[in-house]
Design a protein around this motif. Structure first.
Motif, PDB file in Angstrom:
ATOM      1  N   VAL A 248       0.806  -1.127  -0.119  1.00 60.94           N
ATOM      2  CA  VAL A 248       0.110  -0.038   0.021  1.00 60.94           C
ATOM      3  C   VAL A 248       0.867   1.209  -0.005  1.00 60.94           C
ATOM      4  N   SER A 249       0.263   2.320  -0.146  1.00 63.82           N
ATOM      5  CA  SER A 249       1.138   3.525  -0.262  1.00 63.82           C
ATOM      6  C   SER A 249       1.217   3.915   1.392  1.00 63.82           C
ATOM      7  N   ARG A 250       2.782   4.559   1.438  1.00 69.84           N
ATOM      8  CA  ARG A 250       3.126   5.098   2.748  1.00 69.84           C
ATOM      9  C   ARG A 250       2.046   6.041   3.471  1.00 69.84           C
ATOM     10  N   GLU A 251       1.272   6.851   2.500  1.00 73.35           N
ATOM     11  CA  GLU A 251       0.403   7.767   3.158  1.00 73.35           C
ATOM     12  C   GLU A 251      -0.856   7.150   3.468  1.00 73.35           C
ATOM     13  N   SER A 252      -1.079   5.820   3.427  1.00 80.39           N
ATOM     14  CA  SER A 252      -2.514   5.247   3.524  1.00 80.39           C
ATOM     15  C   SER A 252      -2.570   4.879   5.045  1.00 80.39           C
ATOM     16  N   ASP A 253      -3.797   4.765   5.395  1.00 74.23           N
ATOM     17  CA  ASP A 253      -4.099   4.547   7.053  1.00 74.23           C
ATOM     18  C   ASP A 253      -3.731   3.091   7.606  1.00 74.23           C
ATOM     19  N   PHE A 254      -3.124   2.392   6.676  1.00 78.64           N
ATOM     20  CA  PHE A 254      -2.582   1.090   6.960  1.00 78.64           C
ATOM     21  C   PHE A 254      -1.282   1.169   7.793  1.00 78.64           C
ATOM     22  N   LYS A 255      -0.511   2.285   7.620  1.00 74.56           N
ATOM     23  CA  LYS A 255       0.684   2.575   7.966  1.00 74.56           C
ATOM     24  C   LYS A 255       0.532   2.828   9.604  1.00 74.56           C
ATOM     25  N   LYS A 256      -0.481   3.501  10.117  1.00 73.65           N
ATOM     26  CA  LYS A 256      -0.661   3.856  11.254  1.00 73.65           C
ATOM     27  C   LYS A 256      -1.039   2.923  12.068  1.00 73.65           C
ATOM     28  N   ILE A 257      -1.538   1.542  11.712  1.00 76.36           N
ATOM     29  CA  ILE A 257      -1.810   0.443  12.380  1.00 76.36           C
ATOM     30  C   ILE A 257      -1.057  -0.789  12.226  1.00 76.36           C
ATOM     31  N   LYS A 258       0.076  -0.528  11.564  1.00 74.71           N
ATOM     32  CA  LYS A 258       1.065  -1.443  11.153  1.00 74.71           C
ATOM     33  C   LYS A 258       1.429  -2.380  12.531  1.00 74.71           C
ATOM     34  N   GLN A 259       1.434  -1.720  13.717  1.00 73.30           N
ATOM     35  CA  GLN A 259       2.075  -2.707  14.772  1.00 73.30           C
ATOM     36  C   GLN A 259       0.953  -3.396  15.357  1.00 73.30           C
ATOM     37  N   GLN A 260      -0.326  -3.321  15.085  1.00 72.85           N
ATOM     38  CA  GLN A 260      -1.395  -3.580  15.502  1.00 72.85           C
ATOM     39  C   GLN A 260      -1.927  -4.721  14.829  1.00 72.85           C
ATOM     40  N   LEU A 261      -1.537  -5.514  13.838  1.00 79.82           N
ATOM     41  CA  LEU A 261      -1.926  -6.363  12.769  1.00 79.82           C
ATOM     42  C   LEU A 261      -2.341  -7.738  13.363  1.00 79.82           C
ATOM     43  N   PRO A 262      -3.404  -8.307  12.918  1.00 78.74           N
ATOM     44  CA  PRO A 262      -3.603  -9.947  13.230  1.00 78.74           C
ATOM     45  C   PRO A 262      -2.720 -10.634  12.903  1.00 78.74           C
ATOM     46  N   LYS A 263      -2.380 -11.883  13.334  1.00 83.92           N
ATOM     47  CA  LYS A 263      -1.008 -12.748  13.005  1.00 83.92           C
ATOM     48  C   LYS A 263      -1.085 -13.055  11.558  1.00 83.92           C
ATOM     49  N   ASN A 264      -2.282 -12.975  10.851  1.00 83.29           N
ATOM     50  CA  ASN A 264      -2.023 -13.445   9.312  1.00 83.29           C
ATOM     51  C   ASN A 264      -1.901 -12.457   8.360  1.00 83.29           C
ATOM     52  N   ILE A 265      -1.639 -11.045   8.746  1.00 80.30           N
ATOM     53  CA  ILE A 265      -1.538 -10.138   8.167  1.00 80.30           C
ATOM     54  C   ILE A 265      -0.054  -9.310   8.158  1.00 80.30           C
ATOM     55  N   LYS A 266       0.570  -8.776   7.018  1.00 81.32           N
ATOM     56  CA  LYS A 266       1.666  -8.220   6.985  1.00 81.32           C
ATOM     57  C   LYS A 266       1.467  -6.997   6.058  1.00 81.32           C
TER      58      LYS A 266
END
Length: 381
Positions: A248-266
């Motif tokens: 994804v883009s570094r500007e997306s909101d996925f970056k904000k929650i990168k440290q709180q991911l479910p185990k099956n997601i990177k």
């Protein structure tokens, strides 16, 4: 071999135009002097990629944002677009033209533009041959629906008429056959080509490291995704037997929650080196419906769950996937649709592999495009 002077114009909206031109420019950069007209992502990418190649110089151009509408171009919305009001197109672009003229000590031999209009204007002003390469020119053919979700094919044709009113050769890359071989929207002669496939992707065709439960999630940086990160991750976490690898883009909101991911997601970002390893391993993809990424997936016989952005082109790409069961198309990611898609991977993969009438995914478009460019150059000298 003669050392030609070539200009390549590269659109900077999304990464697809970058990757389409890359193998072509890289080929000619070995023997020719090249100026690249670029903006946005393409300018950043090529400045870095060719930093140590003295044959290649990158020039910045500024391209207005052209809004579409039912009549083709929405003139009012385009005139009031803040980006268009804030940028001095004339000063920047004419300065680039002057620098390019000095770089070549005269006129270039040929201009090749991938949806970048400033390089085309330069070719017109100097009466230099122009080749256009894009995916949109195929919409000049008959047979496309007039509208898809209130988006019009007229919009695609209007931009092309505005940017490139004439060309010595028009090449349209497509992962699918146009619905008709007849053109009634102009007197253009258009050559349909299979998509350009990056060399690093083409190499994966012969690898056998695919993991059926590994899913690549590719969301275009071109526009905001239709769902927020929290909603998407909540749905994907309900499929613990599958691993989902985001780009994804570094500007997306996925970056904000990168440290709180479910185990099956990177989560990774566009341009990360892990992309090709994940692409090799993935058995399928969830993606926005851009031309380049879907072309690569069809080339590799990997099904897609397509979520098109609000452009006619993406809507039609997704329609091809849905209508021919090369995967599915939906307006967003939802639990039932994802369960259906994951359960049908083998069927969708089979449909891609056996298709002979729709898909143009059996050869590399760059091989034929390079040959056409070389032939045009040889005829000119």
């Amino acid at each position: 071999m003669k050392k030609y002077k070539l200009i390549f114009g590269v659109c900077g909206i999304g990464r697809g135009h970058i990757y389409r031109q890359l193998p072509i420019i890289s080929y000619f950069a070995k023997t020719s002097k090249i100026a690249i007209f670029a903006f946005g992502e393409s300018y950043i990418f090529y400045k870095d990629f060719f930093v140590n190649n003295s044959n290649v110089k990158i020039f910045l151009v500024v391209v207005p944002w052209i809004h579409g509408g039912d009549v083709g171009i929405n003139y009012q919305k385009t005139s009031s677009e803040p980006f268009n009001k804030e940028n001095n197109f004339i000063s920047q672009n004419f300065a680039t033209m002057e620098k390019a003229y000095k770089f070549f000590a005269g006129k270039p031999d040929l201009v090749v533009s991938d949806y970048e209009p400033v390089s085309a204007q330069y070719s017109y002003s100097l009466n230099v041959p122009l080749i256009t390469i894009d995916q949109q020119s195929k919409y000049f053919y008959d047979g496309y629906p007039d509208q898809l979700d209130n988006l019009s094919s007229v919009e695609e044709r209007a931009r092309l008429n505005l940017f490139f009113p004439k060309a010595d050769m028009r090449i349209a890359c497509s992962f699918f056959q146009p619905p008709s071989n007849k053109i009634t929207y102009g007197d253009f002669k258009i050559t349909i080509m299979p998509p350009v496939i990056r060399n690093d992707v083409a190499k994966l065709k012969t690898t056998e490291h695919e993991l059926p439960d590994c899913v690549l999630v590719y969301l275009s940086p071109y526009s905001s995704f239709v769902q927020n990160a929290s909603e998407v991750l909540t749905i994907l976490a309900k499929f613990p037997k599958h691993s989902f690898h985001f780009f994804v883009s570094r500007e997306s909101d996925f970056k904000k929650i990168k440290q709180q991911l479910p185990k099956n997601i990177k989560v990774n970002f566009h341009g990360d080196r892990e992309f090709f390893d994940v692409l090799r391993s993935a058995g399928s993809a969830i993606c926005t419906a851009g031309h380049t990424f879907i072309s690569e997936m069809m080339f590799l016989n990997k099904p897609v769950y397509a979520i098109p952005l609000q452009t006619y082109e993406q809507k039609y790409n997704a329609k091809v996937i849905e209508d021919n069961e090369f995967g599915i198309s939906r307006h967003k990611i939802d639990f039932e649709s994802l369960r259906y898609f994951l359960a049908g991977i083998a069927k969708f993969e089979h449909n891609i592999a056996i298709n002979k009438n729709i898909l143009l995914n059996k050869e590399l478009g760059q091989v034929r495009i390079i040959d056409l460019i070389e032939k045009m150059l040889s005829l000119s000298f």
